[in-house]
Design a protein around this motif. Sequence first.
Motif, PDB file in Angstrom:
ATOM      1  N   GLU A 101     -16.419 -19.165  50.032  1.00 24.68           N
ATOM      2  CA  GLU A 101     -16.418 -18.528  48.707  1.00 24.68           C
ATOM      3  C   GLU A 101     -15.262 -19.019  47.851  1.00 24.68           C
ATOM      4  O   GLU A 101     -15.403 -19.201  46.645  1.00 24.68           O
ATOM      5  N   ASN A 102     -14.132 -19.216  48.465  1.00 25.54           N
ATOM      6  CA  ASN A 102     -12.976 -19.767  47.754  1.00 25.54           C
ATOM      7  C   ASN A 102     -11.983 -20.266  48.794  1.00 25.54           C
ATOM      8  O   ASN A 102     -12.109 -19.960  49.988  1.00 25.54           O
ATOM      9  N   GLY A 103     -11.014 -21.026  48.343  1.00 22.77           N
ATOM     10  CA  GLY A 103     -10.036 -21.532  49.285  1.00 22.77           C
ATOM     11  C   GLY A 103      -8.956 -22.361  48.623  1.00 22.77           C
ATOM     12  O   GLY A 103      -9.047 -22.712  47.441  1.00 22.77           O
ATOM     13  N   HIS A 104      -7.939 -22.637  49.407  1.00 23.09           N
ATOM     14  CA  HIS A 104      -6.827 -23.488  48.984  1.00 23.09           C
ATOM     15  C   HIS A 104      -6.681 -24.574  50.029  1.00 23.09           C
ATOM     16  O   HIS A 104      -6.443 -24.281  51.212  1.00 23.09           O
ATOM     17  N   ILE A 105      -6.863 -25.817  49.609  1.00 27.17           N
ATOM     18  CA  ILE A 105      -6.737 -26.954  50.519  1.00 27.17           C
ATOM     19  C   ILE A 105      -5.352 -27.551  50.353  1.00 27.17           C
ATOM     20  O   ILE A 105      -4.991 -27.998  49.271  1.00 27.17           O
TER      21      ILE A 105
END
Length: 264
Positions: A101-105
């Motif tokens: 759904e969302n994230g920080h790479i």
Amino acid sequence: MSAAETLPVIYQDEHLIAINKPSGLLVHRSEIDRHETRFALQIIRDQIGQRVYPVHRLDKPTSGVLVFALNPDAARSISSAIETKCIRKTYHAVVRGYAPENGHIDHALKEELDKYTDKKAKHDKAPQSAQTNFRRLATIELPVEIEHYPQSRYSLVECQPLTGRKHQIRRHMKHINHPVIGDAKHGRGRHNRYFKSELNAGRLLLHASQMQLPHPVSGALLSLSAAPDDAFLQLLERFDWLGAFSDATDELPAWANTTTDDIP
């Protein structure tokens, strides 16, 4: 005699010009594509009848917002804003699979060197810090077996790179196993070929939709938007994703009407 080629202008004043760069167009001459004769820099220079100064780049297959300065002072100001992370870019991409759904790479990237243009560059440089935020906007499951499953899943994602590494979004999405469709270098060939042959989408499905930057003279925040091309748009309509895309691009961050001093 054929009419000179022109590019769609998003914004123009005496200090800068922003265009909607088509997929497949190089920003400027490069040894990587020595056979190419079309470049955004030369086209827009001839179109407006004055010298332009590149301040950032978009990959050849990526479409969307591209800014040129119109004088050296503006070029220095915009370049400084990029270096100090006062510019925000928003991209939209179609990727393989159901993305989170969302994230920080947060995944460091080793510099990709080209055998023509980077002959003198150091080949032993350490990976550079790279971060990208993303969120999933829509998904679809098609009743088509392309690899090992009877169905094939795809997502529409919005990405905001926090750093500016070469091919960053493409490499980061591959890193989390959701490569961008149409990416010949970092993607999946079978999916790319299916989209080209069956869905009339033979381009890299990555589009620079928005850019927010401080004006190089007034400091007022400019919010520049570029519509996707027909190939991208017809896919959004086919997948019933147009509403999700439109809702996302209508959303501006809370700081969109602030001055440069207020940009976080």
